[in-house]
Design an enzyme around this catalytic site. Structure first.
Site, PDB file in Angstrom:
ATOM      1  N   GLY A  11       0.821  -1.210   0.000  1.00 61.52           N
ATOM      2  CA  GLY A  11       0.000   0.000   0.000  1.00 61.52           C
ATOM      3  C   GLY A  11       0.852   1.255   0.000  1.00 61.52           C
ATOM      4  N   ASP A  32       0.804  -8.691   2.038  1.00 62.19           N
ATOM      5  CA  ASP A  32      -0.308  -7.937   1.470  1.00 62.19           C
ATOM      6  C   ASP A  32      -1.172  -8.913   0.687  1.00 62.19           C
ATOM      7  OD1 ASP A  32      -1.833  -5.858  -0.070  1.00 62.19           O
ATOM      8  OD2 ASP A  32      -0.321  -4.539   0.788  1.00 62.19           O
ATOM      9  N   GLY A  37      -3.751  -2.715  -2.273  1.00 64.19           N
ATOM     10  CA  GLY A  37      -2.318  -2.487  -2.506  1.00 64.19           C
ATOM     11  C   GLY A  37      -1.934  -2.819  -3.937  1.00 64.19           C
ATOM     12  N   ASP A  57      -3.685 -12.727   3.243  1.00 61.86           N
ATOM     13  CA  ASP A  57      -4.716 -11.898   3.883  1.00 61.86           C
ATOM     14  C   ASP A  57      -4.573 -12.071   5.393  1.00 61.86           C
ATOM     15  OD1 ASP A  57      -6.982 -10.837   4.997  1.00 61.86           O
ATOM     16  OD2 ASP A  57      -8.376 -11.747   3.564  1.00 61.86           O
ATOM     17  N   LYS A  92     -12.963  -6.715   9.078  1.00 57.00           N
ATOM     18  CA  LYS A  92     -12.195  -7.907   9.445  1.00 57.00           C
ATOM     19  C   LYS A  92     -10.708  -7.617   9.619  1.00 57.00           C
ATOM     20  CE  LYS A  92     -13.308 -11.926   7.465  1.00 57.00           C
ATOM     21  NZ  LYS A  92     -13.719 -12.849   6.374  1.00 57.00           N
ATOM     22  N   ASN A 100      -4.778 -11.315  14.920  1.00 54.82           N
ATOM     23  CA  ASN A 100      -3.738 -12.233  14.415  1.00 54.82           C
ATOM     24  C   ASN A 100      -2.351 -11.627  14.572  1.00 54.82           C
ATOM     25  OD1 ASN A 100      -5.555 -14.224  13.689  1.00 54.82           O
ATOM     26  ND2 ASN A 100      -5.846 -13.408  11.625  1.00 54.82           N
ATOM     27  N   TYR A 146     -14.920   1.389   9.167  1.00 57.87           N
ATOM     28  CA  TYR A 146     -13.495   1.718   9.318  1.00 57.87           C
ATOM     29  C   TYR A 146     -13.231   2.233  10.729  1.00 57.87           C
ATOM     30  CZ  TYR A 146      -8.984   3.928   8.100  1.00 57.87           C
ATOM     31  OH  TYR A 146      -7.667   4.300   8.035  1.00 57.87           O
TER      32      TYR A 146
END
Ligand code: UDP
Length: 330
Positions: A11, A32, A37, A57, A92, A100, A146
């Site tokens: 990105g 990424d 990106g 991901d 997510k 994670n 967001y």
């Protein structure tokens, strides 16, 4: 020197971070899934033996072989247009993706820095925004996916810090610009410059009285790098406090590009913050940091970058078809 994982490496900000970490002598693993990106942003690093790229991901379990000293979690759609198109993916990556990354940091004994945002202040009632302001956010509005993911991210990061004693850093990033921004990401700066280059009128949303404060990317990366090396676990604003209305900003872009187009007014998006400016006292005191590049200099460099892109970039309406990702995440 350490070994660092950068999520969102392809990105805008992630790629500049990879460059900086490598320049400082670190080994970098860039990760990424390339939804928003673009490999073009990190292509130049592929020949560098200190750089490895994983297409993954981070909302799914992350496996990285070997030691890690730092994790910098920058994976997320970050423009209003993008997170409206892939809202669930956005939620997510800020929540599951952050979890994670935190779990990985704990397993590896790594220090983690997470990219938060001025959006956690929502449409702020305190101006300029200090870190101790809790914000004014609509959880069910279009920006909620967001804003709330990033607020959850901060809460989760602090919980890992207090409960597990993990070394954590939280940067609240204000509007940032510079080379490698996507021309079609919908943000105001690439939108205006793209319109000027195509000979279109500049679209001001609302009456143009809303304000933003734009930080040049090199300044932002310097602040983030200092924060990473600091011992400060509480959130820190990094941004440029030089505030301007969107109407005046359009005039600056018209002057910069020499376009003879005019401005046209369109409807203001729902929950669009009316004013935004970082209070950077904390960054000044703790990190000895403040921005160095003024808007005139930064805009010139960014304009040259956009001009140097192949002309098909200028006319690409969409970065890619997001529908396949949207379907996957229903
Ligand atoms: N904006 C605009 N015209 C455009 C794109 C954006 O007037 O073509 C406005 C938008 O409504 C907002 C500001 O510019 O008030 C900054 O928008 P951007 O999407 O860059 O970032 P935000 O700070 O809203 O996340």
């Amino acid at each position: 020197m350490g070994r660092a994982l950068v999520t969102g490496a392809a990105g805008f900000l992630g790629s500049h971070l990879c460059d900086r970490l490598i320049a400082e002598g670190h080994e970098v693993i860039g990760m990424d899934n390339l939804i928003t990106g673009d490999l073009k942003n990190i292509e130049h690093l592929f020949k560098n033996e200190k750089f490895t790229f994983y297409n993954h991901d981070v909302s799914n379990f992350i496996h990285v072989p070997g030691d890690l000293d730092y994790i910098l979690h920058f994976a997320s759609p970050a423009s209003p247009i993008d997170y409206l198109k892939i809202p669930i993916q956005t939620l997510k990556v800020g929540s599951l993706g952050t979890h994670n990354c935190l779990g990985l940091a704990l397993a590896k004994g790594a220090r983690i820095l997470v990219a938060s945002t001025s959006e956690i202040y929502g449409d702020p009632h305190v101006h300029p925004q200090t870190e101790d302001y809790w914000g004014n956010v609509n959880p069910v509005g279009p920006r909620g996916v967001y804003d709330e993911a990033k607020r959850f991210q901060e809460a989760m990061t602090m919980a890992y810090h207090t409960y597990h004693g993990l070394e954590t850093r939280i940067v609240r990033i204000f509007n940032t610009y510079g080379p490698r921004m996507r021309l079609n990401d919908g943000r105001v700066l690439p939108a205006f410059i793209g319109q000027a280059l195509r000979g279109e009128d500049l679209t001001i949303f609302g009456d143009g009285s809303q304000t933003r404060s734009f930080c040049y990317v090199d300044d932002l990366i310097e602040g983030i790098y200092r924060l990473l090396l600091s011992d400060h676990a509480q959130p820190v604003n990094i941004g440029n406090p030089d505030e301007i209305s969107i109407g005046d900003f359009a005039e600056e872009i018209i002057k910069l590009t020499g376009t003879d187009q005019k401005v046209v007014y369109k409807e203001l998006p729902v929950d669009d913050p009316t004013q935004r400016r970082p209070d950077i006292t904390k960054a000044q005191n703790i990190l000895g940091w403040e921005p160095k590049v003024n808007r005139a200099e930064g805009l010139k460099i960014t304009y040259e970058y956009f001009k140097s892109l192949p002309s098909e970039e200028l006319y690409k309406k969409e970065h890619k078809d997001f529908s396949q990702y949207a379907r996957k995440n229903k």
